[in-house]
Design an enzyme around this catalytic site. Structure first.
Site, PDB file in Angstrom:
ATOM      1  N   HIS A 306      68.541 -77.426  29.916  1.00 49.14           N
ATOM      2  CA  HIS A 306      68.221 -77.302  31.347  1.00 49.14           C
ATOM      3  C   HIS A 306      69.295 -78.025  32.148  1.00 49.14           C
ATOM      4  CE1 HIS A 306      65.947 -77.335  35.095  1.00 49.14           C
ATOM      5  NE2 HIS A 306      65.190 -76.417  34.545  1.00 49.14           N
ATOM      6  N   ASP A 363      60.423 -72.111  29.411  1.00 53.27           N
ATOM      7  CA  ASP A 363      60.350 -70.786  28.770  1.00 53.27           C
ATOM      8  C   ASP A 363      60.075 -70.851  27.280  1.00 53.27           C
ATOM      9  OD1 ASP A 363      62.916 -70.061  31.043  1.00 53.27           O
ATOM     10  OD2 ASP A 363      60.914 -69.191  31.083  1.00 53.27           O
TER      11      ASP A 363
HETATM   12  C1  SDX Z   1      64.891 -71.710  33.676  1.00 50.73           C
HETATM   13  O1  SDX Z   1      67.198 -74.380  37.161  1.00 50.73           O
HETATM   14  C2  SDX Z   1      65.928 -74.281  36.899  1.00 50.73           C
HETATM   15  O2  SDX Z   1      65.150 -75.098  37.343  1.00 50.73           O
HETATM   16  C3  SDX Z   1      65.533 -73.098  36.033  1.00 50.73           C
HETATM   17  C4  SDX Z   1      64.063 -73.066  35.620  1.00 50.73           C
HETATM   18  C5  SDX Z   1      63.149 -72.830  36.819  1.00 50.73           C
HETATM   19  O3  SDX Z   1      61.964 -73.207  36.725  1.00 50.73           O
HETATM   20  O4  SDX Z   1      63.629 -72.169  37.806  1.00 50.73           O
HETATM   21  O5  SDX Z   1      63.715 -74.282  34.994  1.00 50.73           O
HETATM   22  C6  SDX Z   1      63.780 -71.921  34.663  1.00 50.73           C
HETATM   23  O6  SDX Z   1      65.768 -70.929  33.951  1.00 50.73           O
HETATM   24  C7  SDX Z   1      64.921 -72.554  32.428  1.00 50.73           C
HETATM   25  C8  SDX Z   1      66.194 -72.278  31.541  1.00 50.73           C
HETATM   26  C9  SDX Z   1      65.953 -71.009  30.730  1.00 50.73           C
HETATM   27  N1  SDX Z   1      67.197 -70.632  30.025  1.00 50.73           N
HETATM   28  C10 SDX Z   1      67.298 -70.774  28.684  1.00 50.73           C
HETATM   29  O7  SDX Z   1      66.447 -71.297  27.964  1.00 50.73           O
HETATM   30  C11 SDX Z   1      68.590 -70.211  28.092  1.00 50.73           C
HETATM   31  C12 SDX Z   1      69.162 -71.210  27.075  1.00 50.73           C
HETATM   32  N2  SDX Z   1      69.643 -72.395  27.797  1.00 50.73           N
HETATM   33  C13 SDX Z   1      70.981 -72.379  28.294  1.00 50.73           C
HETATM   34  O8  SDX Z   1      71.690 -71.235  28.395  1.00 50.73           O
HETATM   35  C14 SDX Z   1      71.366 -73.567  29.156  1.00 50.73           C
HETATM   36  O9  SDX Z   1      70.802 -74.679  28.617  1.00 50.73           O
HETATM   37  C15 SDX Z   1      71.008 -73.476  30.633  1.00 50.73           C
HETATM   38  C16 SDX Z   1      71.554 -72.236  31.254  1.00 50.73           C
HETATM   39  C17 SDX Z   1      69.531 -73.518  30.797  1.00 50.73           C
HETATM   40  C18 SDX Z   1      71.619 -74.695  31.320  1.00 50.73           C
HETATM   41  O10 SDX Z   1      72.979 -74.531  31.299  1.00 50.73           O
HETATM   42  P1  SDX Z   1      74.002 -75.683  31.783  1.00 50.73           P
HETATM   43  O11 SDX Z   1      73.271 -76.790  32.444  1.00 50.73           O
HETATM   44  O12 SDX Z   1      75.108 -75.020  32.532  1.00 50.73           O
HETATM   45  O13 SDX Z   1      74.517 -76.285  30.423  1.00 50.73           O
HETATM   46  P2  SDX Z   1      75.701 -75.662  29.573  1.00 50.73           P
HETATM   47  O14 SDX Z   1      75.506 -74.192  29.379  1.00 50.73           O
HETATM   48  O15 SDX Z   1      76.999 -76.137  30.138  1.00 50.73           O
HETATM   49  O16 SDX Z   1      75.440 -76.364  28.146  1.00 50.73           O
HETATM   50  C19 SDX Z   1      75.903 -77.696  27.902  1.00 50.73           C
HETATM   51  C20 SDX Z   1      76.165 -77.740  26.398  1.00 50.73           C
HETATM   52  C21 SDX Z   1      77.111 -76.630  25.923  1.00 50.73           C
HETATM   53  O17 SDX Z   1      77.704 -77.112  24.733  1.00 50.73           O
HETATM   54  P3  SDX Z   1      79.265 -77.623  24.818  1.00 50.73           P
HETATM   55  O18 SDX Z   1      80.056 -76.520  25.453  1.00 50.73           O
HETATM   56  O19 SDX Z   1      79.183 -78.892  25.649  1.00 50.73           O
HETATM   57  O20 SDX Z   1      79.626 -77.898  23.367  1.00 50.73           O
HETATM   58  O21 SDX Z   1      74.932 -77.507  25.685  1.00 50.73           O
HETATM   59  C22 SDX Z   1      75.042 -76.304  24.940  1.00 50.73           C
HETATM   60  C23 SDX Z   1      76.186 -75.511  25.537  1.00 50.73           C
HETATM   61  O22 SDX Z   1      76.775 -74.654  24.559  1.00 50.73           O
HETATM   62  N3  SDX Z   1      73.764 -75.593  25.119  1.00 50.73           N
HETATM   63  C24 SDX Z   1      73.099 -74.981  24.140  1.00 50.73           C
HETATM   64  C25 SDX Z   1      71.926 -74.517  24.739  1.00 50.73           C
HETATM   65  N4  SDX Z   1      71.915 -74.851  26.032  1.00 50.73           N
HETATM   66  C26 SDX Z   1      73.057 -75.521  26.267  1.00 50.73           C
HETATM   67  N5  SDX Z   1      73.408 -74.789  22.834  1.00 50.73           N
HETATM   68  C27 SDX Z   1      72.484 -74.109  22.103  1.00 50.73           C
HETATM   69  N6  SDX Z   1      71.321 -73.625  22.604  1.00 50.73           N
HETATM   70  C28 SDX Z   1      71.011 -73.818  23.909  1.00 50.73           C
HETATM   71  N7  SDX Z   1      69.870 -73.345  24.408  1.00 50.73           N
END
Ligand code: SDX
Length: 427
Positions: A306, A363
């Protein structure tokens, strides 16, 4: 004396006001930065940038706190219904019984859609994703209700708000009925808001349909937990689209489209598809966690991570508990829930997730409940939209009350410098 931030640029130093929120959050007000310095800031995903001051929802991502209008989400989930929560978000206070009855009656009065609306779905392919239908149908409400379009007219806004809250469940259920080739079910206004949605989703003209109170309460709880979440992607979309002074229906339609994305609300569908793939491929939860960590694999542990929560998402905790409760009361043994719990246990002990502060988000478990109550995966994000609608509306209204300019970010240009055009024969 207000705190000041000093910014040194070359030999010049300018002072900028520091704004302090009611929960102690601090922000540097850069509204005069360009006029004072000629410079702008750059923050492409807005991870460090506040778009507004808001009084609706407070999140403390480090402590895992979520409050709507100052009330903790766990207390609201326990003591209120979704319509009470919707009233709270939109009006800024919990309703008295009389206010709630009046709100509920007004919503009930608007649950039907224009009969011609039904023709709209016939143009859609059977496998149209419900979010495509919902965003298109929501925008087209503006064509049926020209008397509730002016965002600056309080009476037109109130009617539009009640119409939207009342009709989105009808619109979503019609998208589902169209997909499965069953007749649309008219709203039954004797039922509760959630009961009516369940009726329109799962009843048919041929059989009596009884709303299961366990399912009704579970869905009401899920809608409460999804109702708002400050400046997330879809809410920010609703705010900036609304700042053009387009009508509420079009602004919410834009929010529905943003929510559809797999990184945002579409993740609840992605979680179930992930759990089903693990079950069907016969791989272990550990195999999948290893894939989610690997840079050579695009798999992600969907439902984890998140932008704001760097601790547990409080909603995930409540939903996980509800999962066990609802499935036990429905007598459902869910292999998907078992896999989800195993994935969570593995990830919470794994350095990759711990170092990145990746926890289950809203989720991760919601789809298990939707699945257990018979909702098709394609409808999961539409359910999220129904829950999030009051939050989008409250944020849209607050934007109109406080932001009197159109939202229009700047950029840093990195393209070609000026050059002359060569004619086609010269190229
Ligand atoms: C919702 O914003 C809100 O409030 C949203 C929400 C709401 O109520 O409106 O809470 C609802 O959208 C919840 C999120 C649902 N999405 C997912 O579950 C999809 C999986 N999660 C990600 O794609 C990610 O965590 C996000 C999009 C939710 C957040 O992305 P960020 O903050 O931009 O973080 P990032 O993508 O830069 O990740 C940071 C690191 C990365 O690794 P490095 O490049 O540093 O090595 O963490 C890793 C990412 O690769 N990472 C994950 C991961 N989420 C982040 N690795 C594996 N699995 C994951 N789920």
């Amino acid at each position: 004396m207000a705190e000041k931030a000093e910014l040194r640029i070359g030999g010049d130093v300018i002072e900028l006001d520091v704004i302090v929120g009611t929960e102690g959050e601090r922000a540097i007000n850069i509204e005069e930065l360009r006029s004072k310095t000629g410079l702008i800031t750059l923050d492409p995903s807005y991870a460090n940038t506040g778009s507004c001051e808001s009084s609706i929802t407070f999140i403390d991502g480090e402590k895992g706190i979520l409050r709507y209008r100052g009330y903790d989400i766990a207390e609201l989930a326990e003591k209120c219904t979704f319509l009470e929560t919707a009233y709270l978000l939109i009006e800024g206070k919990l309703p008295t019984r009389e206010e709630l009855d009046k709100f509920r009656e007004s919503i009930r009065y608007h649950t039907m859609v224009h009969e011609d609306f039904r023709l709209f779905y016939r143009a859609m392919p059977k496998d149209a994703h419900p979010m495509a239908a919902c965003s298109a149908a929501c925008a087209s409400l503006a064509t049926f209700y020209p008397d509730s379009l002016d965002p600056r007219d309080p009476r037109e806004v109130e009617v539009g708000v009640h119409r939207l809250i009342a009709k989105l469940p009808t619109i979503a259920s019609y998208a589902y009925k169209h997909a499965i080739g069953q007749p649309f079910m008219y709203p039954d206004n004797r039922l509760s808001y959630v009961g009516n949605f369940l009726h329109m989703m799962f009843a048919t003209p041929c059989e009596p349909y009884e709303v299961d109170p366990v399912v009704e309460r579970a869905l009401d709880l899920l809608f409460i937990l999804h109702a708002d979440h400050e400046q997330n992607c879809s809410t920010s979309t609703v705010r900036i689209v609304g700042s053009s002074h387009v009508n509420l229906f079009a602004s919410i339609s834009a929010g529905i489209n943003a929510l559809w994305g797999p990184r945002h609300g579409g993740a609840n569908q992605g979680v179930i598809e992930m759990l089903q793939a693990i079950a069907e491929e016969g791989i272990t939860a550990k195999d999948f966690v290893d894939r989610a960590k690997s840079r050579n694999d695009t798999s992600r542990l969907v439902g984890f991570g998140h932008r704001v929560y760097k601790n547990f998402d409080p909603r995930a905790k409540i939903i996980k508990k509800a999962c066990f409760d609802v499935l036990a009361r429905l007598g459902v043994n869910s292999k998907l829930l078992e896999i989800a719990v195993e994935l969570e246990e593995l990830a919470l002990k794994d350095d990759y997730f711990v170092e990145r502060k990746l926890y289950p988000n809203v989720d991760f478990y919601s789809g298990v409940i939707y699945n257990a109550i018979g909702t098709p995966e394609s409808m999961f994000t539409a359910m999220f939209a129904i829950g999030r609608l009051p939050g989008w509306i409250a944020q849209w209204a607050e934007m109109h009350d406080h932001q009197h300019k159109i939202g229009r970010p700047r950029q840093v240009y990195q393209g070609a410098n000026e050059r002359s055009v060569q004619t086609i024969d010269e190229r």
